[in-house]
Scaffold this motif. Structure first.
Motif, mmCIF file in Angstrom:
data_model
loop_
_atom_site.group_PDB
_atom_site.id
_atom_site.type_symbol
_atom_site.label_atom_id
_atom_site.label_comp_id
_atom_site.label_asym_id
_atom_site.label_seq_id
_atom_site.Cartn_x
_atom_site.Cartn_y
_atom_site.Cartn_z
ATOM 1 N N PRO A 10 0.800 -1.221 0.000
ATOM 2 C CA PRO A 10 0.000 0.000 0.000
ATOM 3 C C PRO A 10 0.836 1.275 0.000
ATOM 4 N N PHE A 92 -0.627 1.488 -6.726
ATOM 5 C CA PHE A 92 -1.212 2.328 -7.771
ATOM 6 C C PHE A 92 -0.590 3.719 -7.838
ATOM 7 N N ASP A 93 0.497 3.923 -7.114
ATOM 8 C CA ASP A 93 1.109 5.248 -7.070
ATOM 9 C C ASP A 93 1.916 5.519 -8.332
ATOM 10 N N GLY A 136 -9.567 -3.148 -0.754
ATOM 11 C CA GLY A 136 -9.649 -1.960 -1.597
ATOM 12 C C GLY A 136 -8.640 -1.994 -2.726
ATOM 13 N N LEU A 137 -7.424 -2.421 -2.429
ATOM 14 C CA LEU A 137 -6.406 -2.545 -3.468
ATOM 15 C C LEU A 137 -6.786 -3.629 -4.476
ATOM 16 N N ARG A 138 -7.342 -4.721 -3.996
ATOM 17 C CA ARG A 138 -7.765 -5.806 -4.893
ATOM 18 C C ARG A 138 -8.807 -5.328 -5.896
ATOM 19 N N ASP A 139 -9.728 -4.483 -5.455
ATOM 20 C CA ASP A 139 -10.880 -4.111 -6.274
ATOM 21 C C ASP A 139 -10.711 -2.787 -7.022
ATOM 22 N N TYR A 140 -9.613 -2.107 -6.818
ATOM 23 C CA TYR A 140 -9.464 -0.743 -7.340
ATOM 24 C C TYR A 140 -9.370 -0.700 -8.861
ATOM 25 N N ARG A 141 -8.684 -1.679 -9.447
ATOM 26 C CA ARG A 141 -8.436 -1.665 -10.900
ATOM 27 C C ARG A 141 -8.652 -3.066 -11.438
#
Length: 436
Positions: A10, A92-93, A136-141
């Motif tokens: 993250p 995602f940065d 949240g990271l799993r579902d973001y993209r």
């Protein structure tokens, strides 16, 4: 067929590098061939990867490189059993504006190559919330697939149980949980980790990290989660022109920030590279047709550089007849003076008028797109160069002819134009690729 994974997190400072090195060494100890890459503009991590695997690691960068270049670079993993791409910052940065093939985010590489992501999660100061972050990271993209997580720095078995239970409820695999273990902490300084070549005990540290991770992480489960991968033939090679046929390259603890893919590209184009050490008071090879001073840590060695008269005299003599180029720290050394963190000014080589100071630290960080107003070694005026800048110095004077019009990733013009005087040129950014 090799299998690929991206090791991400993250945020920065969570333990990506340590886990990458540990997995690489642990699998190598089992007899597997492991190939590592680094997503983003990092000069230091690839050397750690090479120490762990015995294979050269290179950077892949979606902001500065097109898909063909990235495909060419990762094709070196064709003969490996497992390929690990270590991310930079958070998953995602990246930058706000898209570059050549992405924003520079690690997620770009994961999606582009179809490699699942192993997240390193540090749940310090939280419990079930760690699962919300991972979900949240799993579902973001949608194009980025999460393989599972490794927990790092868990406080106690009870803490681990709470986090594991929440992750299981969210349908996220937990490959292992690492308790705090100070013995495998990698030392840091202001531009990141202390470089691998500066650490005499790096082999032992990586061995201990591998032992520790093998004890707490299901290595077989992580390996099964990797995606089978068939490297596609790259339509393009590296878009890099060598600065000369025979290159004198400064190389020591003060001049060490060179992207491995740049050196490989120069050699692939037929160039010869000879190295010399300014810290050992050596001048450039007089048979070379160009001299290149990369970045590094000249501010930590400014007094010695100033005192090394053979180096300074040799470089000045070289510049009378042949081009000399400096990047970041190398640019500072080509300047008139460098003021260290204690406020002491040290005379540099004087090939350029640049004056820099570390007495008042100011971070300069980000991608750079430069349109050359004058030629520099390997590139003609008008060329568009992509690079990255990261330093803590303040410009006191930059009086010479600007080398380029330089923009950041948002398109804003910045003051770090680089300089040109006679046959000497310098930039604060490190070159990654030229726009095709």
């Amino acid at each position: 067929m090799p299998a690929g994974l991206v090791i991400s997190a993250p945020a920065s400072g969570v333990g990506k590098t340590t886990l990458t090195l540990a997995l690489a060494r642990a699998w190598r100890n089992r007899g597997l061939e492991v190939q590592c890459f680094k997503s983003g503009p990092d000069y230091i991590d690839p050397a750690f990867h090479a120490a762990a695997t015995g294979r050269a690691s290179v950077n892949v960068d979606s902001w500065a490189m097109d898909r063909g270049t990235i495909a060419h670079l990762v094709s070196r993993g064709t003969d490996a059993d497992i390929v690990l791409a270590e991310g930079s910052m958070g998953l995602f940065d990246g930058v706000a504006a898209r570059g050549v093939s992405g924003t520079g985010a690690s997620a770009d590489i994961a999606e582009m190559l179809g490699w699942p992501v192993v997240l390193v999660i540090d749940p310090s100061g939280q419990a079930q919330t760690a699962a919300a972050i991972a979900a949240g990271l799993r579902d973001y993209r949608p194009g980025v697939r999460l393989a599972g997580v490794v927990l790092n720095r868990v406080a106690s078995p009870r803490h681990e149980d709470l986090v594991r239970s929440a992750l299981n409820d969210a349908g996220i695999a937990v490959f292992g949980a690492l308790p705090r273990h100070a013995e495998i902490s990698l030392p840091k300084r202001h531009l990141g980790l202390v470089q691998a070549e500066e650490q005499a005990e790096i082999g032992k540290l990586i061995d201990e990290a591998a032992r520790f991770v093998a004890e707490h992480v299901d290595l077989d489960a992580v390996l099964r989660a990797a995606a089978g991968w068939s490297p596609q033939p790259a339509a393009n090679g590296l878009n890099v022109t060598p600065p000369g046929q025979r290159i004198a390259l400064a190389r020591d603890a003060a001049f060490s920030f060179v992207y491995p893919h740049m050196l490989e590209a120069w050699r692939a184009a037929g160039a010869e590279i000879t190295t010399f050490s300014p810290l050992a008071d050596e001048g450039p090879d007089t048979s070379a047709d160009v001299c290149w001073l990369p970045g590094g840590y000249p501010e930590l060695h400014a007094g010695k550089i100033a005192a090394n008269t053979r180096f300074r005299t040799g470089l000045r003599s070289f510049a009378e007849t042949r081009p000399v180029h400096g990047e970041c720290g190398g640019y500072m050394v080509l300047g008139a003076g460098l003021t260290d963190a204690d406020g002491v000014r040290h005379e540099m080589t004087g090939l350029l008028g640049l004056e820099t100071s570390f007495a008042k630290r100011r971070m300069h960080l980000g991608y750079r797109l430069a349109a050359l107003a004058a030629p520099m070694p390997g590139h003609q005026a008008g060329a568009r160069l992509r690079g990255h800048e990261f330093h803590y110095s303040t410009i006191l004077a930059q009086p010479d002819t600007p080398l380029a019009v330089v923009h950041d990733a948002t398109g804003a013009v910045i003051a770090e134009t680089g300089s040109q005087r006679g046959r000497a040129t310098g930039t604060f950014f490190h070159l990654i690729a030229e726009d095709r």
